[in-house]
Design a protein around this motif. Structure first.
Motif, PDB file in Angstrom:
ATOM      1  N   ARG A   9       0.830  -1.211   0.000  1.00 52.49           N
ATOM      2  CA  ARG A   9       0.000   0.000   0.000  1.00 52.49           C
ATOM      3  C   ARG A   9       0.861   1.254   0.000  1.00 52.49           C
ATOM      4  N   ILE A  10       1.936   1.236   0.784  1.00 59.51           N
ATOM      5  CA  ILE A  10       2.815   2.404   0.842  1.00 59.51           C
ATOM      6  C   ILE A  10       3.482   2.627  -0.503  1.00 59.51           C
ATOM      7  N   ARG A  11       3.953   1.562  -1.122  1.00 58.87           N
ATOM      8  CA  ARG A  11       4.612   1.697  -2.432  1.00 58.87           C
ATOM      9  C   ARG A  11       3.648   2.183  -3.506  1.00 58.87           C
ATOM     10  N   VAL A  12       2.426   1.672  -3.495  1.00 53.69           N
ATOM     11  CA  VAL A  12       1.434   2.107  -4.490  1.00 53.69           C
ATOM     12  C   VAL A  12       1.070   3.571  -4.262  1.00 53.69           C
ATOM     13  N   ALA A  13       0.922   3.981  -3.009  1.00 56.40           N
ATOM     14  CA  ALA A  13       0.609   5.377  -2.706  1.00 56.40           C
ATOM     15  C   ALA A  13       1.731   6.299  -3.179  1.00 56.40           C
ATOM     16  N   TRP A  14       2.988   5.890  -2.946  1.00 58.47           N
ATOM     17  CA  TRP A  14       4.129   6.679  -3.428  1.00 58.47           C
ATOM     18  C   TRP A  14       4.123   6.756  -4.950  1.00 58.47           C
ATOM     19  N   THR A  45      -7.067  11.962  -7.137  1.00 57.75           N
ATOM     20  CA  THR A  45      -5.922  11.561  -6.323  1.00 57.75           C
ATOM     21  C   THR A  45      -6.260  11.597  -4.842  1.00 57.75           C
ATOM     22  N   MET A  46      -6.933  12.648  -4.406  1.00 53.35           N
ATOM     23  CA  MET A  46      -7.279  12.756  -2.994  1.00 53.35           C
ATOM     24  C   MET A  46      -8.211  11.621  -2.561  1.00 53.35           C
ATOM     25  N   VAL A  47      -9.185  11.297  -3.380  1.00 55.65           N
ATOM     26  CA  VAL A  47     -10.117  10.220  -3.042  1.00 55.65           C
ATOM     27  C   VAL A  47      -9.387   8.873  -2.985  1.00 55.65           C
ATOM     28  N   VAL A  48      -8.521   8.617  -3.957  1.00 54.83           N
ATOM     29  CA  VAL A  48      -7.798   7.335  -3.999  1.00 54.83           C
ATOM     30  C   VAL A  48      -6.845   7.220  -2.809  1.00 54.83           C
ATOM     31  N   LEU A  49      -6.120   8.280  -2.505  1.00 61.88           N
ATOM     32  CA  LEU A  49      -5.172   8.217  -1.383  1.00 61.88           C
ATOM     33  C   LEU A  49      -5.892   8.091  -0.047  1.00 61.88           C
ATOM     34  N   TRP A  50      -7.024   8.750   0.111  1.00 65.21           N
ATOM     35  CA  TRP A  50      -7.803   8.581   1.343  1.00 65.21           C
ATOM     36  C   TRP A  50      -8.286   7.149   1.466  1.00 65.21           C
ATOM     37  N   MET A  52      -6.866   4.487   0.238  1.00 66.18           N
ATOM     38  CA  MET A  52      -5.733   3.593   0.472  1.00 66.18           C
ATOM     39  C   MET A  52      -5.108   3.765   1.851  1.00 66.18           C
ATOM     40  N   LEU A  53      -4.924   5.017   2.264  1.00 62.76           N
ATOM     41  CA  LEU A  53      -4.149   5.300   3.472  1.00 62.76           C
ATOM     42  C   LEU A  53      -4.989   5.754   4.648  1.00 62.76           C
ATOM     43  N   GLY A  54      -6.227   6.096   4.402  1.00 69.96           N
ATOM     44  CA  GLY A  54      -7.056   6.655   5.461  1.00 69.96           C
ATOM     45  C   GLY A  54      -6.884   8.172   5.504  1.00 69.96           C
ATOM     46  N   PHE A  55      -7.664   8.815   6.350  1.00 73.82           N
ATOM     47  CA  PHE A  55      -7.607  10.271   6.438  1.00 73.82           C
ATOM     48  C   PHE A  55      -6.291  10.718   7.057  1.00 73.82           C
ATOM     49  N   HIS A  56      -5.709  11.746   6.487  1.00 69.99           N
ATOM     50  CA  HIS A  56      -4.540  12.399   7.068  1.00 69.99           C
ATOM     51  C   HIS A  56      -4.633  13.885   6.739  1.00 69.99           C
ATOM     52  N   TRP A  57      -4.276  14.713   7.704  1.00 67.81           N
ATOM     53  CA  TRP A  57      -4.389  16.165   7.535  1.00 67.81           C
ATOM     54  C   TRP A  57      -3.515  16.689   6.402  1.00 67.81           C
ATOM     55  N   ALA A  58      -2.460  16.009   6.063  1.00 60.92           N
ATOM     56  CA  ALA A  58      -1.559  16.483   5.001  1.00 60.92           C
ATOM     57  C   ALA A  58      -2.237  16.500   3.640  1.00 60.92           C
ATOM     58  N   PHE A  59      -3.306  15.725   3.455  1.00 60.09           N
ATOM     59  CA  PHE A  59      -3.985  15.705   2.158  1.00 60.09           C
ATOM     60  C   PHE A  59      -4.788  16.984   1.913  1.00 60.09           C
ATOM     61  N   LEU A  60      -5.296  17.621   2.958  1.00 57.94           N
ATOM     62  CA  LEU A  60      -6.128  18.811   2.774  1.00 57.94           C
ATOM     63  C   LEU A  60      -5.349  19.997   2.214  1.00 57.94           C
ATOM     64  N   PRO A  61      -4.205  20.387   2.809  1.00 57.35           N
ATOM     65  CA  PRO A  61      -3.458  21.499   2.202  1.00 57.35           C
ATOM     66  C   PRO A  61      -2.959  21.174   0.795  1.00 57.35           C
ATOM     67  N   LEU A  73       3.571  23.639  -8.997  1.00 51.35           N
ATOM     68  CA  LEU A  73       4.849  23.154  -9.508  1.00 51.35           C
ATOM     69  C   LEU A  73       5.640  22.418  -8.443  1.00 51.35           C
ATOM     70  N   ALA A  74       5.275  22.572  -7.189  1.00 58.54           N
ATOM     71  CA  ALA A  74       5.926  21.828  -6.109  1.00 58.54           C
ATOM     72  C   ALA A  74       5.279  20.449  -6.008  1.00 58.54           C
ATOM     73  N   PRO A  75       6.045  19.414  -5.673  1.00 56.93           N
ATOM     74  CA  PRO A  75       5.479  18.048  -5.573  1.00 56.93           C
ATOM     75  C   PRO A  75       4.706  17.854  -4.267  1.00 56.93           C
ATOM     76  N   LEU A  76       3.546  18.477  -4.170  1.00 59.13           N
ATOM     77  CA  LEU A  76       2.800  18.474  -2.911  1.00 59.13           C
ATOM     78  C   LEU A  76       2.157  17.134  -2.592  1.00 59.13           C
ATOM     79  N   TRP A  77       1.727  16.367  -3.598  1.00 57.65           N
ATOM     80  CA  TRP A  77       1.151  15.051  -3.311  1.00 57.65           C
ATOM     81  C   TRP A  77       2.216  14.108  -2.773  1.00 57.65           C
TER      82      TRP A  77
END
Length: 113
Positions: A9-14, A45-50, A52-61, A73-77
């Protein structure tokens, strides 16, 4: 404490985060159509990562700042996945209530014995 995640799961999310960030940089530089492509890709992306990984505050910003032109242009995901998966790789950890080593150890035979 968040639940441990499997290494898969971690590798797929990355892989998802790196791919989306790699797609969005040239798409944002291509003009308004690239921005609309990026906005839809961010939502997916946000729906898929949630999922896979569950809710995390880092996804909102990450989701909100991706809507700002040229800040994308920054790699925020990728950064969000790094924060969400930090310390959660527990594939090799024993679960509560299960034996730590269910297999008996292998005995190495010495030919001199």
């Amino acid at each position: 404490m968040p639940r441990p995640l499997s290494k898969t799961r971690i590798r797929v999310a990355w892989a998802i985060a790196l791919t989306v960030d790699a797609i969005q940089v040239p798409a944002d530089l291509s003009g308004p159509m690239g921005w609309f492509l990026g906005a839809g890709l961010d939502l997916i992306t946000m729906v898929v990562l949630w999922a896979m990984l569950g809710f995390h505050w880092a996804f909102l910003p990450s989701f909100v700042t991706e809507a700002v032109p040229y800040l994308n242009l920054a790699p925020l995901w990728t950064l969000a996945v790094a924060l969400a998966t930090r310390g959660r790789g527990g594939e090799g950890l024993p679960q509560p209530g299960t034996p730590a080593d269910p297999k008996p150890p292998l005995k190495i035979l010495n030919p001199e014995d």
